[in-house]
Design a protein around this motif. Structure first.
Motif, PDB file in Angstrom:
ATOM      1  N   PRO A   4       0.799  -1.224   0.000  1.00 27.95           N
ATOM      2  CA  PRO A   4       0.000   0.000   0.000  1.00 27.95           C
ATOM      3  C   PRO A   4       0.832   1.274   0.000  1.00 27.95           C
ATOM      4  N   ASN A   5       2.153   1.151  -0.031  1.00 35.46           N
ATOM      5  CA  ASN A   5       3.007   2.330   0.043  1.00 35.46           C
ATOM      6  C   ASN A   5       3.318   2.953  -1.310  1.00 35.46           C
ATOM      7  N   TYR A   6       2.835   2.374  -2.405  1.00 35.62           N
ATOM      8  CA  TYR A   6       3.065   2.979  -3.712  1.00 35.62           C
ATOM      9  C   TYR A   6       2.147   4.185  -3.889  1.00 35.62           C
ATOM     10  N   THR A   7       2.616   5.137  -4.666  1.00 36.52           N
ATOM     11  CA  THR A   7       1.890   6.378  -4.906  1.00 36.52           C
ATOM     12  C   THR A   7       0.766   6.174  -5.911  1.00 36.52           C
ATOM     13  N   VAL A   8      -0.392   6.742  -5.596  1.00 37.77           N
ATOM     14  CA  VAL A   8      -1.508   6.807  -6.535  1.00 37.77           C
ATOM     15  C   VAL A   8      -1.933   8.274  -6.579  1.00 37.77           C
ATOM     16  N   ILE A   9      -1.883   8.868  -7.761  1.00 35.08           N
ATOM     17  CA  ILE A   9      -2.295  10.259  -7.946  1.00 35.08           C
ATOM     18  C   ILE A   9      -3.577  10.243  -8.768  1.00 35.08           C
ATOM     19  N   SER A  22      -2.859   7.774 -11.715  1.00 37.15           N
ATOM     20  CA  SER A  22      -1.495   7.511 -12.179  1.00 37.15           C
ATOM     21  C   SER A  22      -0.727   6.767 -11.103  1.00 37.15           C
ATOM     22  N   LEU A  23       0.139   5.855 -11.546  1.00 40.13           N
ATOM     23  CA  LEU A  23       1.012   5.091 -10.650  1.00 40.13           C
ATOM     24  C   LEU A  23       2.455   5.432 -11.032  1.00 40.13           C
ATOM     25  N   GLU A  49      -1.912  -4.216  -7.918  1.00 38.04           N
ATOM     26  CA  GLU A  49      -1.794  -5.609  -7.502  1.00 38.04           C
ATOM     27  C   GLU A  49      -1.302  -6.482  -8.661  1.00 38.04           C
ATOM     28  N   LEU A  50      -1.840  -6.250  -9.857  1.00 33.69           N
ATOM     29  CA  LEU A  50      -1.407  -7.026 -11.027  1.00 33.69           C
ATOM     30  C   LEU A  50       0.046  -6.730 -11.385  1.00 33.69           C
ATOM     31  N   PRO A  63       9.669  -1.567  -8.244  1.00 37.53           N
ATOM     32  CA  PRO A  63      10.193  -0.201  -8.200  1.00 37.53           C
ATOM     33  C   PRO A  63      10.307   0.287  -6.763  1.00 37.53           C
ATOM     34  N   GLU A  64      11.252   1.172  -6.541  1.00 33.30           N
ATOM     35  CA  GLU A  64      11.419   1.746  -5.216  1.00 33.30           C
ATOM     36  C   GLU A  64      10.250   2.683  -4.929  1.00 33.30           C
ATOM     37  N   VAL A  65       9.729   2.618  -3.715  1.00 32.86           N
ATOM     38  CA  VAL A  65       8.625   3.473  -3.300  1.00 32.86           C
ATOM     39  C   VAL A  65       9.140   4.892  -3.130  1.00 32.86           C
ATOM     40  N   ARG A  66       8.423   5.858  -3.697  1.00 33.19           N
ATOM     41  CA  ARG A  66       8.789   7.263  -3.539  1.00 33.19           C
ATOM     42  C   ARG A  66       8.318   7.734  -2.168  1.00 33.19           C
TER      43      ARG A  66
END
Length: 72
Positions: A4-9, A22-23, A49-50, A63-66
């Motif tokens: 859940p730490n990935y960015t969603v704009i 956007s991811l 998730e996919l 990918p590294e979490v921003r």
């Protein structure tokens, strides 16, 4: 595996007449959409998730979490 730490704009698009999610950690062209904010978020969570499952199956690094930095 969920992260859940990935960015969603999520932003409204007048051009597309819908919300665009956007991811950014997954590349500048990684987007989904929805007619409502909630639908765009749900779709983004499913895409995320996919993407994670696919990367793991292919043996690719995630990918590294921003990090969001707050200046004091």
């Amino acid at each position: 595996m969920k992260n859940p730490n990935y960015t969603v704009i999520i932003q409204w698009s007048d051009e597309d007449n819908c919300f665009i999610a956007s991811l950014p950690e997954w590349g500048e062209f990684c987007h989904t959409h929805g007619n409502t904010y909630a639908e765009a978020l749900k779709n983004a969570e499913e895409v995320l998730e996919l993407l994670i499952e696919s990367a793991i199956e292919e043996g690719e690094a995630l990918p590294e979490v921003r990090k969001f930095a707050v200046s004091s």
